[in-house]
Structure formats: structure tokens, C-alpha cells
Design a protein around this motif. Structure first.
Motif, mmCIF file in Angstrom:
data_model
loop_
_atom_site.group_PDB
_atom_site.id
_atom_site.type_symbol
_atom_site.label_atom_id
_atom_site.label_comp_id
_atom_site.label_asym_id
_atom_site.label_seq_id
_atom_site.Cartn_x
_atom_site.Cartn_y
_atom_site.Cartn_z
ATOM 1 N N LEU A 27 0.859 -1.175 0.000
ATOM 2 C CA LEU A 27 0.000 0.000 0.000
ATOM 3 C C LEU A 27 0.899 1.230 0.000
ATOM 4 C CD1 LEU A 27 -3.318 0.617 1.427
ATOM 5 C CD2 LEU A 27 -1.600 2.107 2.386
ATOM 6 N N ARG A 28 0.637 2.139 -0.900
ATOM 7 C CA ARG A 28 1.401 3.393 -0.977
ATOM 8 C C ARG A 28 0.457 4.535 -0.616
ATOM 9 N NH1 ARG A 28 5.570 5.056 -5.433
ATOM 10 N NH2 ARG A 28 6.783 3.904 -3.938
ATOM 11 N N ASP A 62 5.085 3.717 2.269
ATOM 12 C CA ASP A 62 4.926 2.411 1.634
ATOM 13 C C ASP A 62 4.897 1.322 2.697
ATOM 14 O OD1 ASP A 62 4.953 3.459 -0.919
ATOM 15 O OD2 ASP A 62 7.116 3.252 -1.134
ATOM 16 N N GLU A 131 -1.857 -8.663 -11.830
ATOM 17 C CA GLU A 131 -1.596 -7.641 -10.822
ATOM 18 C C GLU A 131 -2.555 -6.488 -11.070
ATOM 19 O OE1 GLU A 131 2.042 -4.740 -9.579
ATOM 20 O OE2 GLU A 131 2.541 -6.808 -10.111
ATOM 21 N N SER A 132 -3.025 -5.889 -9.984
ATOM 22 C CA SER A 132 -3.966 -4.791 -10.118
ATOM 23 C C SER A 132 -3.770 -3.814 -8.969
ATOM 24 C CB SER A 132 -5.399 -5.338 -10.103
ATOM 25 O OG SER A 132 -6.330 -4.298 -10.317
ATOM 26 N N SER A 133 -4.348 -2.644 -9.110
ATOM 27 C CA SER A 133 -4.293 -1.673 -8.022
ATOM 28 C C SER A 133 -5.708 -1.226 -7.684
ATOM 29 C CB SER A 133 -3.426 -0.475 -8.403
ATOM 30 O OG SER A 133 -3.958 0.166 -9.533
ATOM 31 N N CYS A 134 -5.888 -0.866 -6.434
ATOM 32 C CA CYS A 134 -7.180 -0.453 -5.913
ATOM 33 C C CYS A 134 -6.995 0.925 -5.278
ATOM 34 C CB CYS A 134 -7.648 -1.491 -4.894
ATOM 35 S SG CYS A 134 -9.168 -1.074 -4.046
ATOM 36 N N THR A 135 -7.744 1.908 -5.738
ATOM 37 C CA THR A 135 -7.663 3.242 -5.162
ATOM 38 C C THR A 135 -8.438 3.255 -3.850
ATOM 39 O OG1 THR A 135 -7.507 4.237 -7.349
ATOM 40 C CG2 THR A 135 -8.163 5.690 -5.548
ATOM 41 N N ILE A 146 -2.954 3.852 -2.658
ATOM 42 C CA ILE A 146 -3.106 2.849 -3.725
ATOM 43 C C ILE A 146 -2.679 1.505 -3.152
ATOM 44 C CG2 ILE A 146 -2.321 2.077 -6.003
ATOM 45 C CD1 ILE A 146 -3.931 4.616 -6.192
ATOM 46 N N LEU A 147 -3.580 0.528 -3.224
ATOM 47 C CA LEU A 147 -3.294 -0.829 -2.755
ATOM 48 C C LEU A 147 -2.958 -1.693 -3.961
ATOM 49 C CD1 LEU A 147 -3.416 -2.804 -0.261
ATOM 50 C CD2 LEU A 147 -5.705 -3.379 -1.078
ATOM 51 N N ARG A 148 -1.852 -2.415 -3.894
ATOM 52 C CA ARG A 148 -1.445 -3.329 -4.967
ATOM 53 C C ARG A 148 -1.786 -4.742 -4.556
ATOM 54 N NH1 ARG A 148 -0.279 -1.772 -9.031
ATOM 55 N NH2 ARG A 148 1.058 -0.295 -9.945
#
Length: 184
Positions: A27-28, A62, A131-135, A146-148
Motif C-alpha cells: 500500500l502506498r 509504503d 496484478e492490479s491496483s485499488c484506489t 493505492i493498494l497493490r
């Protein structure tokens, strides 16, 4: 707008059972967002299903986990819009929360931000890992992190349903084509 009962909304749809290996990687956080506690975790939930990562320490913006959990669910596919085109799975959204851990038993964890993850977007019989990211949004709807994630689907087979829609029933045996791939 009134919604249809589940058994009516699923009439004429194919039910497929999937197991998703969901890996929470990192998570960033935005520069101006910092948790007040140093122990944090991510929770993924839908209804009575809850999955939590291990607690992690916050050092910078991070945070890394690399925690994987299996999520088994049934997806419903409607008919194709065009002949020869595959149908589209109905949405299957899971809530994703980023929380601060509290050592006090009577105090609930504080939610820093939330997001949504739709597992239907990852469904494939081939089982390709993506792989995906979730706002992640704060209480005011502002993006703060942003969660990876990495999602690997595993198709377990189609589910036989009663003629009236409904659910339940045994898994149908997966059909394989001449190359050993899943076929419908």
C-alpha cells in the motif's frame, strides 16, 4: 429503484465456482496521509467473509505485506450480447479497508481508507495471474492511497442450479477440449 430477489435476478445465468488466490502486496499512501498508530493491516470482506493481512509497521508511506488468502465464490454469467461472444460475469465486489490496529480490547480499529475490489474482473478459466491496483478513499471520498494486489483465479467448475434459478447444487464436471483446456 427496487431490486429483484437473487433467485429471480439469476434466472438464465450460468453459475461458476471460482477460488481466487488474493495476494495483498503493498500500500502506498499519499505524502500528507499518515496513520496515528504504527501497526496497520488490510481487511478484505464481503458479507460474513473477512480476510486480514498480518499487522505491519509503518515506516514511510509504503507498507508491504505479501499475504495471500484463498477466496471461494460463485460468479453468475449472463448471456452474450453478440452471438459467439462470451457472456459477462455479474459484479462480485469485496470491500477493502486499511485499518490502524489498537491494543485496547474495547476500542475498534480506526479505518484510514476504503476501496472496492471486483473479483469478477479477474475470472478466467485459464487461471492467468494478474496484478492490479485499488484506489483507497478516505471518509470524504478523496483518494489517499493505492493498494497493490495480485489475483490468481482457479475455475472449479459450473454449478448446477435448480430450474427456478436459485443456487445450490453440485459442481458440474469441467469439460476439456482436445488440448486439455476447459471448454463450455
Amino acid at each position: 429503484m427496487p431490486t429483484l430477489p437473487k433467485h429471480l435476478a439469476r434466472l438464465g445465468k450460468v453459475a461458476s465456482k471460482y477460488e481466487f488466490d488474493l495476494t495483498v502486496q503493498s500500500l502506498r499512501m499519499k505524502e500528507n496521509v499518515t496513520p496515528s498508530k504504527e501497526l496497520v493491516y488490510v481487511e478484505v470482506s464481503r458479507g460474513s467473509k473477512h480476510f486480514r493481512t498480518n499487522k505491519a509497521f509503518v515506516h514511510t508511506g509504503d507498507i508491504s505485506w505479501d499475504d495471500t488468502f484463498p477466496v471461494t465464490t460463485t460468479l453468475y454469467k449472463g448471456t452474450a450480447r453478440e452471438p459467439g461472444e462470451p457472456g459477462i460475469y455479474d459484479r462480485k465486489e469485496y470491500s477493502v479497508s486499511f485499518l490502524e490496529f489498537s491494543h485496547l480490547k474495547h476500542r475498534a480499529p480506526r479505518v484510514i481508507c476504503r476501496g472496492k475490489l471486483d473479483l469478477a474482473d479477474f475470472a478466467s478459466e485459464e487461471g492467468a495471474e494478474r496484478e492490479s491496483s485499488c484506489t483507497m478513499l478516505d471518509r470524504n471520498g478523496r483518494p489517499v492511497a493505492i493498494l497493490r494486489v495480485v489475483v490468481k483465479p482457479r475455475w472449479l467448475g459450473d454449478v448446477r442450479t435448480r430450474s427456478g434459478g436459485g443456487g445450490g447444487g453440485a459442481l458440474a464436471s469441467p469439460r476439456l477440449d482436445s488440448q486439455g483446456r476447459h471448454h463450455r
